[in-house]
Design an enzyme around this catalytic site. Sequence first.
Site, PDB file in Angstrom:
ATOM      1  N   SER A 159       2.206  11.535  -1.290  1.00  0.00           N
ATOM      2  CA  SER A 159       1.446  10.347  -0.929  1.00  0.00           C
ATOM      3  C   SER A 159       1.137   9.507  -2.172  1.00  0.00           C
ATOM      4  CB  SER A 159       0.179  10.750  -0.174  1.00  0.00           C
ATOM      5  OG  SER A 159      -0.391   9.648   0.479  1.00  0.00           O
ATOM      6  N   ASP A 255       4.236   8.795  10.691  1.00  0.00           N
ATOM      7  CA  ASP A 255       3.524   8.432   9.460  1.00  0.00           C
ATOM      8  C   ASP A 255       3.708   6.940   9.226  1.00  0.00           C
ATOM      9  OD1 ASP A 255       2.485   8.113   6.913  1.00  0.00           O
ATOM     10  OD2 ASP A 255       3.828   9.557   5.953  1.00  0.00           O
ATOM     11  N   HIS A 285       1.319  12.620   8.528  1.00  0.00           N
ATOM     12  CA  HIS A 285       1.091  12.497   7.095  1.00  0.00           C
ATOM     13  C   HIS A 285       0.295  13.692   6.565  1.00  0.00           C
ATOM     14  CE1 HIS A 285       0.951  10.020   3.446  1.00  0.00           C
ATOM     15  NE2 HIS A 285      -0.280  10.473   3.269  1.00  0.00           N
TER      16      HIS A 285
END
Length: 313
Positions: A159, A255, A285
């Site tokens: 991320s 996501d 996610h």
Amino acid sequence: MGLDSQSRHVLEQDARLAPKEPSLLPADLRAQTRERSKRYGLAPEKVGRVEEYAIAGEGGDIAVRAYQPAETPPETGYPTLIYFHGGGFVVGDLDTHDGLCRFLCHHAEVQVIAVDYRLAPEAIFPAAHDDALAVLDAITMAPVDHQVDLSRLIVGGDSAGGNIAVTLAHRSIGRDDVMLAGQLLLYPWLKLSPAPDSPSKRHFGERNGLDLASLNQFALMYDPRLNWENPKASPFFLSDLWGLPPSFVASIEHDPLCDEAEVFAMRLAQQGIGVTWRRYLGTIHSCAVMAGAIDQGRYMLEDAVQWLRGACH
């Protein structure tokens, strides 16, 4: 495909445990992230050795945690992954990603140096990115002290940590002291803007564990100047990717960040950079941090292990 049963269960459990009055305070968000990591994360793998120390940075000492696969390093140093945790530049720490880093260390037989970079809003852009560079500089200046084989050095993250890794790899192009062997990008957040400017953001920007409102909140905390199209903050906008190392890019079906990760992987391939791309279906996610509860997250880490072995052994 629709959400798998494990991902749906995680979302339902999160909804049940969510506070009645959600807080926007960073301290509360960080506490919730730590609890979520404990609830869904992997059981800690045994590794050869764990060492914690600090590296000097412009904003003060940067804590790192080095996971080593054996008590005695090889003479040339370990193949090493410098890892930057996710969390929107606001949450996450060495403990939230402890299980993930231990898994990669144990199964890929690499040293993992996890970096506790400064978080927003206390430290805004480019603090996290500058801390990453300070760690790389310290390692390249004294590889023996850090037990690192510079010919087998990889950067990576999930991320927001993937954002940091790409930016660091790009800043390293042309250096005389190190040539990175790879970059490991797990569902990277490459474009700070939360605008619904892709199909994945439009289709999965609500009720899938990461929503556009949260992205907006984190982006505002990290870069309140709103310079979100600056390639140093949003590497999606880098015009020239030539010179970046071979890459592993993981995207997730449900996501909002799926499309930007996949477009970036395609651009890498178009510019002649070796890319291993995987999309993980039916999940959400941060599944790698929740690999104790979501099988797709574990499959992602297993694929990352195989790629790491090929990249640095």
